[in-house]
Write a protein that holds these residues in place. Structure first.
Motif, PDB file in Angstrom:
ATOM      1  N   LYS A   1       0.817  -1.214   0.000  1.00  0.00           N
ATOM      2  CA  LYS A   1       0.000   0.000   0.000  1.00  0.00           C
ATOM      3  C   LYS A   1       0.851   1.265   0.000  1.00  0.00           C
ATOM      4  O   LYS A   1       0.424   2.312  -0.498  1.00  0.00           O
ATOM      5  N   SER A   2       2.048   1.188   0.571  1.00  0.00           N
ATOM      6  CA  SER A   2       2.879   2.375   0.711  1.00  0.00           C
ATOM      7  C   SER A   2       3.782   2.634  -0.493  1.00  0.00           C
ATOM      8  O   SER A   2       4.582   3.568  -0.472  1.00  0.00           O
ATOM      9  N   LEU A   3       3.670   1.824  -1.550  1.00  0.00           N
ATOM     10  CA  LEU A   3       4.472   2.074  -2.751  1.00  0.00           C
ATOM     11  C   LEU A   3       4.132   3.431  -3.340  1.00  0.00           C
ATOM     12  O   LEU A   3       2.972   3.861  -3.313  1.00  0.00           O
ATOM     13  N   PRO A   4       5.122   4.137  -3.911  1.00  0.00           N
ATOM     14  CA  PRO A   4       4.797   5.361  -4.659  1.00  0.00           C
ATOM     15  C   PRO A   4       3.795   5.027  -5.756  1.00  0.00           C
ATOM     16  O   PRO A   4       3.825   3.937  -6.338  1.00  0.00           O
ATOM     17  N   ALA A   5       2.917   5.962  -6.052  1.00  0.00           N
ATOM     18  CA  ALA A   5       1.790   5.697  -6.953  1.00  0.00           C
ATOM     19  C   ALA A   5       2.224   5.192  -8.326  1.00  0.00           C
ATOM     20  O   ALA A   5       1.589   4.287  -8.885  1.00  0.00           O
TER      21      ALA A   5
ATOM     22  N   VAL B   1       5.020   3.544  -9.205  1.00  0.00           N
ATOM     23  CA  VAL B   1       5.512   2.167  -9.075  1.00  0.00           C
ATOM     24  C   VAL B   1       4.348   1.218  -8.808  1.00  0.00           C
ATOM     25  O   VAL B   1       4.296   0.105  -9.344  1.00  0.00           O
ATOM     26  N   LYS B   2       3.398   1.667  -7.999  1.00  0.00           N
ATOM     27  CA  LYS B   2       2.237   0.831  -7.695  1.00  0.00           C
ATOM     28  C   LYS B   2       1.438   0.530  -8.960  1.00  0.00           C
ATOM     29  O   LYS B   2       0.967  -0.587  -9.158  1.00  0.00           O
ATOM     30  N   ALA B   3       1.282   1.517  -9.833  1.00  0.00           N
ATOM     31  CA  ALA B   3       0.559   1.307 -11.089  1.00  0.00           C
ATOM     32  C   ALA B   3       1.241   0.238 -11.934  1.00  0.00           C
ATOM     33  O   ALA B   3       0.577  -0.621 -12.528  1.00  0.00           O
ATOM     34  N   ILE B   4       2.556   0.274 -11.980  1.00  0.00           N
ATOM     35  CA  ILE B   4       3.317  -0.728 -12.739  1.00  0.00           C
ATOM     36  C   ILE B   4       3.070  -2.119 -12.173  1.00  0.00           C
ATOM     37  O   ILE B   4       2.791  -3.076 -12.912  1.00  0.00           O
ATOM     38  N   ARG B   5       3.147  -2.249 -10.864  1.00  0.00           N
ATOM     39  CA  ARG B   5       3.002  -3.560 -10.223  1.00  0.00           C
ATOM     40  C   ARG B   5       1.564  -4.084 -10.374  1.00  0.00           C
ATOM     41  O   ARG B   5       1.350  -5.275 -10.597  1.00  0.00           O
ATOM     42  N   ILE B   6       0.573  -3.199 -10.257  1.00  0.00           N
ATOM     43  CA  ILE B   6      -0.822  -3.610 -10.419  1.00  0.00           C
ATOM     44  C   ILE B   6      -1.041  -4.178 -11.819  1.00  0.00           C
ATOM     45  O   ILE B   6      -1.643  -5.243 -12.000  1.00  0.00           O
ATOM     46  N   GLN B   7      -0.536  -3.470 -12.811  1.00  0.00           N
ATOM     47  CA  GLN B   7      -0.714  -3.909 -14.188  1.00  0.00           C
ATOM     48  C   GLN B   7       0.030  -5.215 -14.469  1.00  0.00           C
ATOM     49  O   GLN B   7      -0.482  -6.091 -15.178  1.00  0.00           O
TER      50      GLN B   7
ATOM     51  N   GLU C   1       8.875   4.392 -14.395  1.00  0.00           N
ATOM     52  CA  GLU C   1       9.543   4.964 -13.224  1.00  0.00           C
ATOM     53  C   GLU C   1      10.968   5.368 -13.581  1.00  0.00           C
ATOM     54  O   GLU C   1      11.420   6.471 -13.250  1.00  0.00           O
ATOM     55  N   GLU C   2      11.677   4.481 -14.263  1.00  0.00           N
ATOM     56  CA  GLU C   2      13.044   4.785 -14.670  1.00  0.00           C
ATOM     57  C   GLU C   2      13.070   5.922 -15.688  1.00  0.00           C
ATOM     58  O   GLU C   2      13.933   6.807 -15.625  1.00  0.00           O
ATOM     59  N   ALA C   3      12.125   5.905 -16.621  1.00  0.00           N
ATOM     60  CA  ALA C   3      12.068   6.959 -17.636  1.00  0.00           C
ATOM     61  C   ALA C   3      11.869   8.329 -16.987  1.00  0.00           C
ATOM     62  O   ALA C   3      12.550   9.304 -17.337  1.00  0.00           O
ATOM     63  N   LEU C   4      10.944   8.407 -16.038  1.00  0.00           N
ATOM     64  CA  LEU C   4      10.679   9.677 -15.356  1.00  0.00           C
ATOM     65  C   LEU C   4      11.870  10.111 -14.523  1.00  0.00           C
ATOM     66  O   LEU C   4      12.224  11.298 -14.498  1.00  0.00           O
ATOM     67  N   GLU C   5      12.523   9.156 -13.855  1.00  0.00           N
ATOM     68  CA  GLU C   5      13.686   9.507 -13.027  1.00  0.00           C
ATOM     69  C   GLU C   5      14.841  10.007 -13.891  1.00  0.00           C
ATOM     70  O   GLU C   5      15.566  10.928 -13.508  1.00  0.00           O
TER      71      GLU C   5
END
Length: 274
Positions: free
Chosen positions: A145-149, A151-157, A224-228
């Protein structure tokens, strides 16, 4: 049961010796160092998160020496948590290691049993099915639940894809991106000065971001990597602007946008020349 043939490891003894050394030092610090003696699972938590982000930075920079150092810091934390738990009589480091070994064997039946899996997608699908059989009530249960949004979207998908809930073609995903973009534009007309419904606009913007993450996944880009990487690029260019304008006697906050753009364009040109 398949016969698993492991490659010979001539350095195994040295690795075990190094791990034993870490355990010994951890015990000595816990028993004798005032700072280490005070630490708890809770007090270490934010430090572990910080170390994880430092590892992430070193990976993005491609600095193998820093990666080695950061992995050492994280390894120390893992041993530290296990030591604290052992003092409570809950578990020790051997329990931790045996637990992950058991989990890996259970979730890789294509290696340790007779299941056939010749590609990555089949492996992922089997992994999620095994988790559900093990008592998980939802495929998405393992997403913290505490994942950054983002990263969480990536994992959900990823997890939804593991059980077959996914688009079939990237063209379909791009159509969804365009649909969400249009819906967002309808809620937030950039050419209008009228007040917007912020809640609805936020919801549409979230849908747009989620669909972009989905498309990135389909073309094998880690968003996430692209944005970073873009964050780091912006930081370097902005710091160039600050440094070079100061050399010319100019002060940030007192310059016009046009003046700042001159340095910004120089920073972009320097990057393109590399």
């Amino acid at each position: 049961m398949k016969k698993v043939i492991s490659a010979p490891d001539p350095t195994r003894e040295e690795k075990l010796k190094a791990f034993n050394r870490l355990l010994t030092i951890m015990n000595e610090l816990r028993e004798n160092c005032p700072w280490d003696k005070k630490q708890t699972l809770e007090s270490l938590r934010h430090l572990t998160i910080e170390e994880t982000y430092e590892l992430s930075d070193s990976i993005l920079e491609g600095d193998l020496n820093e990666i080695k150092k950061e992995l050492g810091d994280i390894m120390l934390h893992m041993v530290f948590y296990a030591r604290i738990a052992s003092e409570r009589g809950a578990f020790d480091v051997s329990d931790v290691l045996n637990s992950i070994c058991d989990k890996l064997i259970e979730r890789h039946p294509h290696i340790y049993s007779d299941v056939v899996a010749n590609d990555e997608e089949t492996v992922k699908a089997n992994w999620e099915k095994i988790k559900l059989k093990s008592g998980n009530k939802s495929v998405l249960e393992g997403v913290p639940k505490s994942l950054p949004a983002l990263v969480k979207a990536i994992r959900i998908q990823d997890k939804a894809r593991g059980v077959g809930f996914d688009w079939e073609r990237k063209e379909q995903v791009w159509e969804k991106v365009e649909e969400e973009m249009q819906e967002f534009k309808n809620e937030f007309n950039a050419e209008s000065n009228e007040a917007i419904n912020k809640e609805k606009a936020m919801a549409e913007f979230g849908d747009l971001l989620f669909s972009l993450v989905n498309y990135a996944r389909f073309i094998d880009i880690d968003p996430e990597e692209a944005l970073e990487r873009t964050n780091k690029k912006f930081i370097k260019r902005f710091q160039y602007l600050e440094t070079e304008s100061a050399k010319d006697g100019k002060v940030m906050g007192e310059m016009t946008l046009a003046e700042m753009d001159i340095y910004w364009e120089r920073a972009k040109q320097l990057r393109d020349q590399k």
